[in-house]
Scaffold this active site. Structure first.
Site, mmCIF file in Angstrom:
data_model
loop_
_atom_site.group_PDB
_atom_site.id
_atom_site.type_symbol
_atom_site.label_atom_id
_atom_site.label_comp_id
_atom_site.label_asym_id
_atom_site.label_seq_id
_atom_site.Cartn_x
_atom_site.Cartn_y
_atom_site.Cartn_z
ATOM 1 C CG HIS A 149 -0.268 0.207 2.553
ATOM 2 N ND1 HIS A 149 0.576 -0.556 3.185
ATOM 3 C CD2 HIS A 149 -0.153 1.383 3.170
ATOM 4 C CE1 HIS A 149 1.105 -0.119 4.225
ATOM 5 N NE2 HIS A 149 0.622 1.158 4.441
HETATM 6 C C1 UD1 Z 1 -2.374 5.106 5.910
HETATM 7 C C2 UD1 Z 1 -0.989 5.505 6.698
HETATM 8 C C3 UD1 Z 1 -0.155 4.358 6.673
HETATM 9 C C4 UD1 Z 1 -0.736 3.107 7.140
HETATM 10 C C5 UD1 Z 1 -2.018 2.717 6.272
HETATM 11 C C6 UD1 Z 1 -2.514 1.524 6.813
HETATM 12 C C7 UD1 Z 1 -0.501 7.926 6.829
HETATM 13 C C8 UD1 Z 1 0.216 8.997 5.986
HETATM 14 N N1 UD1 Z 1 -0.710 6.738 6.288
HETATM 15 O O1 UD1 Z 1 -2.124 4.966 4.646
HETATM 16 O O2 UD1 Z 1 0.960 4.732 7.193
HETATM 17 O O3 UD1 Z 1 0.259 1.898 7.113
HETATM 18 O O4 UD1 Z 1 -2.876 3.694 6.482
HETATM 19 O O5 UD1 Z 1 -3.526 1.250 5.849
HETATM 20 O O6 UD1 Z 1 -1.289 8.215 7.732
HETATM 21 N N2 UD1 Z 1 -9.368 4.374 1.808
HETATM 22 C C9 UD1 Z 1 -10.624 3.669 1.748
HETATM 23 N N3 UD1 Z 1 -11.242 3.453 2.992
HETATM 24 C C10 UD1 Z 1 -10.819 3.968 3.975
HETATM 25 C C11 UD1 Z 1 -9.668 4.777 3.882
HETATM 26 C C12 UD1 Z 1 -8.895 4.901 2.911
HETATM 27 O O7 UD1 Z 1 -11.299 3.584 0.654
HETATM 28 O O8 UD1 Z 1 -11.327 3.558 5.239
HETATM 29 C C13 UD1 Z 1 -8.744 4.774 0.537
HETATM 30 C C14 UD1 Z 1 -9.169 6.234 0.030
HETATM 31 O O9 UD1 Z 1 -9.125 5.940 -1.529
HETATM 32 C C15 UD1 Z 1 -7.819 6.925 0.522
HETATM 33 C C16 UD1 Z 1 -6.841 5.796 0.301
HETATM 34 O O10 UD1 Z 1 -7.617 4.650 0.767
HETATM 35 O O11 UD1 Z 1 -7.701 8.073 -0.341
HETATM 36 C C17 UD1 Z 1 -5.574 6.103 1.262
HETATM 37 O O12 UD1 Z 1 -6.034 6.165 2.279
HETATM 38 P P1 UD1 Z 1 -5.207 7.239 3.454
HETATM 39 O O13 UD1 Z 1 -5.730 7.070 4.938
HETATM 40 O O14 UD1 Z 1 -4.896 8.420 3.016
HETATM 41 O O15 UD1 Z 1 -3.560 6.521 3.644
HETATM 42 P P2 UD1 Z 1 -3.299 4.868 3.519
HETATM 43 O O16 UD1 Z 1 -2.598 4.363 2.215
HETATM 44 O O17 UD1 Z 1 -4.341 3.781 4.015
#
Ligand code: UD1
Length: 379
Positions: free
Chosen positions: A207
């Site tokens: 990820h």
């Molecule tokens: C975040 C953390 C990372 C951690 C990871 C675990 C930061 C900078 N990054 O990264 O350190 O290892 O979580 O998973 O805080 N999305 C969904 N559902 C959700 C949340 C997100 O579909 O509940 C999708 C959205 O399209 C979003 C993307 O996932 O834009 C990324 O989510 P985000 O929380 O921004 O970062 P992660 O890549 O999950």
């Protein structure tokens, strides 16, 4: 006098595994404070959030800040503003704030608390990848710089903090609460197959923006998976960020049509653990999985150039492969021939770190009370 409370802040998937054992240790040790659970809402999908609360036995959060997705600035700012509002409303009941890990919610909550002169305690402090292109590294540096108490999970953490000039009085080595969670739930994975294929398989999790956000790097990883799928099955639960990119770059269909590659939605904690402990090898870019495989002595090949968890390299089963897929191929061969190295125990990764955390939290509040009563006497 009313009992003091400590706000336990969690926002993203890996945070939930860290607060769960601390909440259990609070129940067990009955310290002189009450935990208040704050969910920032950074992760909001059922499969990235709710299932973890259910499986890890975390009670419903006392407050939900509903921060949601967005750019780093937006997400951090929303948590900062909403958490500050919560602290202002609840003050002076909240005597301290405990933040965990290195996600955007961690740094935002630490900023909100310290600006209001509420002490922040960072659990899993001192980890450094020395790679400032990683958003988590910025979060770690900023959080540790302003936290009042730094609870360290791995030997390198103490060294890093001392090198940065942090006085020893602010640092405590408590060990790794992720391992407490693993030890607690391991028996639930027995005699279940969680949809895994017959025979040896590799478990894949990906990820990190550095792997999945660029077409070139994601294509190279997909090509490598297809290549090794000739020798062993692949189980790949796909994080939403990765799923979006695979679709965008037209790569998902290549994986879907390969009969040796089994794609899953993001998994719950127990399912993931069940697959991990039965995998021949794990290919990952996650931090927590490097630790869990080391504890379980399952070979782990990490698709990163660096790690903030070097104990997994020196004591554990982790090898950094970065983008060197020839090296990865050699190691997969070694693993299938059972000649890959085994792990040795890591100090404080013993299933009892959360009890040490709770004692530190209590000691911290006690010391503050003593200091403030001496201060009052001199007024
Ligand atoms: C975040 C953390 C990372 C951690 C990871 C675990 C930061 C900078 N990054 O990264 O350190 O290892 O979580 O998973 O805080 N999305 C969904 N559902 C959700 C949340 C997100 O579909 O509940 C999708 C959205 O399209 C979003 C993307 O996932 O834009 C990324 O989510 P985000 O929380 O921004 O970062 P992660 O890549 O999950």
């Amino acid at each position: 006098m009313t009992r003091p409370s400590i706000a336990f802040v969690a926002g993203a998937r890996p945070n939930f595994m860290k607060i769960a054992p601390v909440l259990r240790a609070v129940e067990e040790l009955k310290p002189d404070f009450d935990p208040v659970i704050v969910h920032t809402g950074q992760h909001y999908s059922a499969e990235l959030s709710d299932i973890f609360f259910e499986q890890l036995g975390i009670r419903t959060p006392d407050v939900h800040l509903e921060a949601g997705s967005g750019t780093h600035g937006q997400q951090t700012a929303r948590v900062l503003e909403a958490f500050e509002g919560f602290l202002l409303r609840e003050s002076p009941r909240i005597a301290a704030v405990m933040v965990v890990g290195d996600v955007n919610s961690t740094v935002a909550a630490t900023l909100a608390a310290t600006k209001l002169h509420i002490p922040a305690i960072h659990l899993e402090a001192g980890l450094r990848s020395f790679d400032r292109s990683m958003p988590e590294e910025i979060n770690r540096l900023a959080t540790d710089a302003i936290s009042d108490l730094l609870l360290v999970s791995e030997p390198a953490g103490e060294e890093n903090l001392r090198r940065e000039g942090v006085p020893a009085t602010r640092i405590r080595y408590v060990g790794n609460v992720m391992i407490d969670t693993l030890v607690h739930h391991l028996s639930q994975t027995e005699n279940q197959n969680f949809g895994r294929p017959d025979g040896p398989f590799a478990l894949v999790t990906l990820h990190r923006p550095s792997n999945v956000d660029q077409r070139e790097s994601l294509t190279a990883i997909v090509d490598f998976l297809i290549e090794i799928a000739a020798d062993l099955a692949i189980v790949f639960p796909i994080h939403p960020r990765t799923k979006n990119r695979l679709e965008e770059f037209g790569l998902l269909a290549h994986l879907e049509k390969n009969p040796a590659i089994h794609l899953f939605p993001p998994l719950g904690y127990v399912e993931n653990l069940g697959l991990m402990r039965n995998a021949s090898v794990v290919l990952t870019d996650s931090g927590g999985i490097q630790e869990e495989t080391s504890y379980l002595s399952i070979p782990c090949l990490t698709l990163r150039e660096n790690t903030e968890r070097p104990a997994t390299l020196s004591y554990g089963t982790n090898t950094l492969i970065g983008g060197d897929f020839a090296k990865a191929r050699r190691l997969v061969f070694e693993i299938l021939n059972h000649s890959y190295r085994k792990s040795s125990p890591i100090p404080g990764w013993d299933g009892r770190a959360a009890q040490r955390v709770v004692r530190e939290l209590s000691g911290f509040l006690e010391k503050r009370d003593v200091i403030s009563s001496i201060f009052q006497e001199h007024l």
